[in-house]
Design a protein around this motif. Structure first.
Motif, PDB file in Angstrom:
ATOM      1  N   SER A 157       0.858   2.389  -2.596  1.00  0.00           N
ATOM      2  CA  SER A 157       0.387   2.540  -1.220  1.00  0.00           C
ATOM      3  C   SER A 157       0.553   1.261  -0.410  1.00  0.00           C
ATOM      4  O   SER A 157       0.799   1.309   0.799  1.00  0.00           O
ATOM      5  CB  SER A 157      -1.086   2.951  -1.205  1.00  0.00           C
ATOM      6  N   ALA A 158       0.375   0.115  -1.075  1.00  0.00           N
ATOM      7  CA  ALA A 158       0.426  -1.161  -0.357  1.00  0.00           C
ATOM      8  C   ALA A 158       0.914  -2.247  -1.295  1.00  0.00           C
ATOM      9  O   ALA A 158       0.735  -2.164  -2.518  1.00  0.00           O
ATOM     10  CB  ALA A 158      -0.949  -1.531   0.202  1.00  0.00           C
ATOM     11  N   ALA A 159       1.530  -3.261  -0.708  1.00  0.00           N
ATOM     12  CA  ALA A 159       1.956  -4.447  -1.452  1.00  0.00           C
ATOM     13  C   ALA A 159       1.432  -5.679  -0.750  1.00  0.00           C
ATOM     14  O   ALA A 159       1.586  -5.817   0.474  1.00  0.00           O
ATOM     15  CB  ALA A 159       3.472  -4.514  -1.571  1.00  0.00           C
ATOM     16  N   LEU A 160       0.800  -6.548  -1.513  1.00  0.00           N
ATOM     17  CA  LEU A 160       0.414  -7.872  -1.013  1.00  0.00           C
ATOM     18  C   LEU A 160       1.541  -8.824  -1.378  1.00  0.00           C
ATOM     19  O   LEU A 160       1.732  -9.147  -2.546  1.00  0.00           O
ATOM     20  CB  LEU A 160      -0.902  -8.319  -1.639  1.00  0.00           C
ATOM     21  N   PRO A 186       7.054   4.344   2.905  1.00  0.00           N
ATOM     22  CA  PRO A 186       5.842   4.213   3.723  1.00  0.00           C
ATOM     23  C   PRO A 186       4.881   3.130   3.220  1.00  0.00           C
ATOM     24  O   PRO A 186       3.807   2.955   3.782  1.00  0.00           O
ATOM     25  CB  PRO A 186       5.199   5.593   3.598  1.00  0.00           C
ATOM     26  N   MET A 187       5.249   2.417   2.157  1.00  0.00           N
ATOM     27  CA  MET A 187       4.357   1.410   1.583  1.00  0.00           C
ATOM     28  C   MET A 187       4.005   0.348   2.622  1.00  0.00           C
ATOM     29  O   MET A 187       4.878  -0.213   3.278  1.00  0.00           O
ATOM     30  CB  MET A 187       5.021   0.749   0.366  1.00  0.00           C
ATOM     31  N   ARG A 188       2.713   0.069   2.761  1.00  0.00           N
ATOM     32  CA  ARG A 188       2.270  -0.949   3.701  1.00  0.00           C
ATOM     33  C   ARG A 188       2.514  -2.342   3.113  1.00  0.00           C
ATOM     34  O   ARG A 188       2.254  -2.580   1.936  1.00  0.00           O
ATOM     35  CB  ARG A 188       0.781  -0.790   4.019  1.00  0.00           C
ATOM     36  N   ILE A 189       2.976  -3.265   3.944  1.00  0.00           N
ATOM     37  CA  ILE A 189       3.253  -4.634   3.529  1.00  0.00           C
ATOM     38  C   ILE A 189       2.238  -5.556   4.196  1.00  0.00           C
ATOM     39  O   ILE A 189       2.188  -5.664   5.425  1.00  0.00           O
ATOM     40  CB  ILE A 189       4.682  -5.084   3.925  1.00  0.00           C
ATOM     41  N   ALA A 217       9.523 -11.789   7.718  1.00  0.00           N
ATOM     42  CA  ALA A 217       8.172 -11.436   7.288  1.00  0.00           C
ATOM     43  C   ALA A 217       7.278 -11.155   8.485  1.00  0.00           C
ATOM     44  O   ALA A 217       6.505 -10.187   8.494  1.00  0.00           O
ATOM     45  CB  ALA A 217       7.581 -12.553   6.436  1.00  0.00           C
ATOM     46  N   VAL A 218       7.386 -11.992   9.505  1.00  0.00           N
ATOM     47  CA  VAL A 218       6.570 -11.799  10.707  1.00  0.00           C
ATOM     48  C   VAL A 218       6.961 -10.503  11.424  1.00  0.00           C
ATOM     49  O   VAL A 218       6.099  -9.745  11.889  1.00  0.00           O
ATOM     50  CB  VAL A 218       6.711 -13.006  11.652  1.00  0.00           C
ATOM     51  N   ARG A 219       8.257 -10.231  11.493  1.00  0.00           N
ATOM     52  CA  ARG A 219       8.733  -9.046  12.228  1.00  0.00           C
ATOM     53  C   ARG A 219       8.414  -7.745  11.495  1.00  0.00           C
ATOM     54  O   ARG A 219       8.041  -6.746  12.128  1.00  0.00           O
ATOM     55  CB  ARG A 219      10.249  -9.172  12.447  1.00  0.00           C
ATOM     56  N   TRP A 220       8.519  -7.719  10.154  1.00  0.00           N
ATOM     57  CA  TRP A 220       8.522  -6.453   9.448  1.00  0.00           C
ATOM     58  C   TRP A 220       7.281  -6.178   8.598  1.00  0.00           C
ATOM     59  O   TRP A 220       7.141  -5.067   8.084  1.00  0.00           O
ATOM     60  CB  TRP A 220       9.778  -6.346   8.576  1.00  0.00           C
ATOM     61  N   SER A 221       6.408  -7.140   8.448  1.00  0.00           N
ATOM     62  CA  SER A 221       5.164  -6.863   7.724  1.00  0.00           C
ATOM     63  C   SER A 221       4.216  -6.065   8.616  1.00  0.00           C
ATOM     64  O   SER A 221       4.174  -6.264   9.832  1.00  0.00           O
ATOM     65  CB  SER A 221       4.479  -8.171   7.304  1.00  0.00           C
ATOM     66  N   HIS A 222       3.455  -5.173   8.006  1.00  0.00           N
ATOM     67  CA  HIS A 222       2.453  -4.434   8.766  1.00  0.00           C
ATOM     68  C   HIS A 222       1.309  -5.350   9.209  1.00  0.00           C
ATOM     69  O   HIS A 222       0.794  -5.223  10.320  1.00  0.00           O
ATOM     70  CB  HIS A 222       1.890  -3.285   7.927  1.00  0.00           C
TER      71      HIS A 222
END
Length: 366
Positions: free
Chosen positions: A93-96, A114-117, A146-151
């Motif tokens: 569901s999510a990745a840190l 759809p995994m949240r970053i 990272a700034v542009r594409w992380s949630h």
């Protein structure tokens, strides 16, 4: 098989923590998950070459997955990118994501999964002295990706948050580090190190921007100063090997290899009279926060990160003369004790691991 509802921790060597701030953070998240019955929802990606054999399948109930790559240096880019792809394909569901090395994989990943970053962008890595030319350009592009594409973006220091806001016009969530328990019981036996009864202490990786050479040179040249204990990964870098060759065996200098055993590390810290923090990059530094929590007087490199972390309450230096002035100020026992008390109060107010892990778990949906 889908792992919906599970969270991946990506970008570290693995757990237990045996390297730096991100590894410490990953271990604290694992410990908090284990205490709260959420260990089965976490997976930590680990570096097989940098983990002792045999490779464990889990740690404190948290699943561990391995890649045959190193988690730092040039291999950190494919290491992080492949970890992200494995988590996405597994239906997490999510990745840190701790650091930006693999961030150029994020545009494609976002298009396919759809995994949240949630990304902790670290301390403006591309500005470190060790990076030049193409490596620096790649890291700068990775930060932008990272700034542009992380949630969601995490900054561990107000100055990192300011950098992101001014450079990219994007907001961050500020989550610092916590300070470690410094007095475990029973204390560890460190008699093998033959350390003196009281000493100044420094802890840092052997990189030029941590100013170990300046610190060692100054203490070696001034016999009126207390002994100095410096803990570092001397054999892992050319800079470290140079420093060890130059300063090992000098009177009153004790060069100690990095030790990640919590009880031994606490015993070494317990003998310190003051802490010398030479880091000039990297945001909020866990070693600095821990020494603040121990109530030690501190002389820190004069940079915006360290001033923000200490709320300006440490002594600051940017040269040998400045270090000398800081150390002279610490000869006043009452003033040194007052500084240590102020820094401890800041650590207890701002840098509690319980608050840190709770904030991460809220963002990660745990």
């Amino acid at each position: 098989m889908s792992e919906r509802g599970k969270v991946a921790i990506i970008g570290t060597l693995g757990v237990p923590g045996r390297y730096g701030g991100f590894e410490t953070l990953a271990e604290e998240l694992v410990r908090a998950a284990a205490r709260s019955g959420r260990a089965d929802r976490l997976t930590v990606w680990c570096s097989a070459p940098q983990t002792a054999k045999p490779l464990p399948d889990s740690y404190m109930g948290v699943a561990l997955r391995y890649l045959p790559l190193r988690a730092n240096g040039a291999q950190s880019i494919p290491y992080d990118a492949l970890s992200l792809w494995q988590a996405a394909r597994g239906g997490y569901s999510a990745a840190l994501l701790l650091g930006v090395s693999g961030a150029m994989a994020l545009p494609a990943l976002r298009a396919l999964s759809p995994m949240r970053i949630i990304c902790n962008i670290d301390g403006v890595e591309w500005r470190r002295q060790k990076w030049r030319g193409a490596a620096r350009a790649v890291l700068k592009r990775s930060e932008a990706a990272a700034v542009r594409w992380s949630h969601t973006l995490i900054a561990d220091n107000p100055e990192i948050a300011r950098h992101v806001s001014e450079s990219y016009q994007r907001g961050t969530i500020e989550i610092p580090y916590g300070h470690e328990e410094t007095n475990p019981s029973p204390p560890a036996d460190i008699s093998d190190l033959a350390l003196p009864d009281g000493y100044a202490m420094a802890m840092a990786r052997a990189e030029p921007e941590n100013h170990l050479e300046l610190i060692l040179s100054h203490f070696a040249s001034d016999p009126t100063l207390p002994p100095l204990v410096v803990m570092s990964n001397w054999d892992d870098t050319g800079h470290g090997r140079m420093l060890a060759k130059r300063f090992q065996g000098k009177p009153r200098l004790h060069l100690v290899d990095a030790d990640y055993d919590p009880a031994r590390l606490a015993a070494i810290r317990a003998g310190a009279l003051c802490y010398i923090h030479g880091h000039a990059a990297g945001g909020t530094n866990p070693a600095l926060v821990t020494m603040m929590g121990q109530g030690l007087p501190i002389a820190a490199w004069d940079c915006t990160y360290n001033r923000a972390t200490t709320e300006g309450q440490a002594g600051f230096f940017d040269s040998a003369a400045g270090l000398h002035a800081c150390l002279q100020g610490l000869t006043d026992n009452a003033a040194a004790a007052a500084m240590g008390a102020r820094l401890r109060a800041i650590a207890e107010r701002r840098y509690r691991w319980e608050d840190v892990t709770d904030a991460y778990f809220r963002l990660l949906g745990l």
